[in-house]
Design a protein around this motif. Structure first.
Motif, mmCIF file in Angstrom:
data_model
loop_
_atom_site.group_PDB
_atom_site.id
_atom_site.type_symbol
_atom_site.label_atom_id
_atom_site.label_comp_id
_atom_site.label_asym_id
_atom_site.label_seq_id
_atom_site.Cartn_x
_atom_site.Cartn_y
_atom_site.Cartn_z
ATOM 1 N N CYS A 1 0.816 -1.227 0.000
ATOM 2 C CA CYS A 1 0.000 0.000 0.000
ATOM 3 C C CYS A 1 0.845 1.272 0.000
ATOM 4 O O CYS A 1 0.327 2.355 -0.218
ATOM 5 N N CYS B 1 2.499 -3.862 5.835
ATOM 6 C CA CYS B 1 1.773 -3.394 7.015
ATOM 7 C C CYS B 1 0.827 -4.512 7.460
ATOM 8 O O CYS B 1 0.519 -5.426 6.697
ATOM 9 N N ARG C 1 -2.308 -4.487 8.022
ATOM 10 C CA ARG C 1 -3.564 -4.540 7.269
ATOM 11 C C ARG C 1 -3.385 -5.326 5.962
ATOM 12 O O ARG C 1 -4.173 -6.218 5.646
ATOM 13 N N CYS C 2 -2.332 -4.985 5.196
ATOM 14 C CA CYS C 2 -2.108 -5.693 3.934
ATOM 15 C C CYS C 2 -1.852 -7.176 4.192
ATOM 16 O O CYS C 2 -2.399 -8.039 3.497
HETATM 17 ZN ZN LIG Z 1 -0.180 -2.051 3.499
#
Ligand SMILES: [Zn+2]
Length: 99
Positions: free
Chosen positions: A3, A36, A38-39
């Motif tokens: 991201c 990260c 989230r990813c």
């Molecule tokens: Zn990410």
């Protein structure tokens, strides 16, 4: 890797397996990228090429060149070290997608 967000206290870095373990991805440094949380969580077992497409769809500045370079580095490691038999065709397919 995905991201483009900068890591920090609010965006902690995690270790993401380029080729998922479930697809025969080895536990080698060459199969690890920084992502990260989230990813890493949302990607799950999604392939690198599919997840890169999803990142682009979401408007994130995913760097396909970086993805390709990471896949090539892993392919070189597989050739050098041997093993990771199940990951080989998967890796070839992913490289075809991002080249
Ligand atoms: Zn990410």
């Amino acid at each position: 890797m995905w991201c483009g967000r900068a890591f920090g206290a609010l965006v902690p870095a995690t270790t993401d397996h380029l080729v998922p373990r479930t697809k025969g991805g080895p536990s080698w440094p060459e199969n690890e990228v920084a992502a990260c949380r989230r990813c890493n969580a949302e990607r799950g077992h999604t392939s690198p090429a599919d997840w890169a497409d999803e990142c682009a769809r979401r408007g994130w500045p995913v760097d396909l060149e970086l993805v390709r370079t990471a896949l090539e580095r892993l392919e070189e490691a597989v050739e050098r070290r041997g093993g990771a038999r199940r990951a080989r065709p998967y890796l070839r397919g992913q490289l075809r997608r991002v080249r």
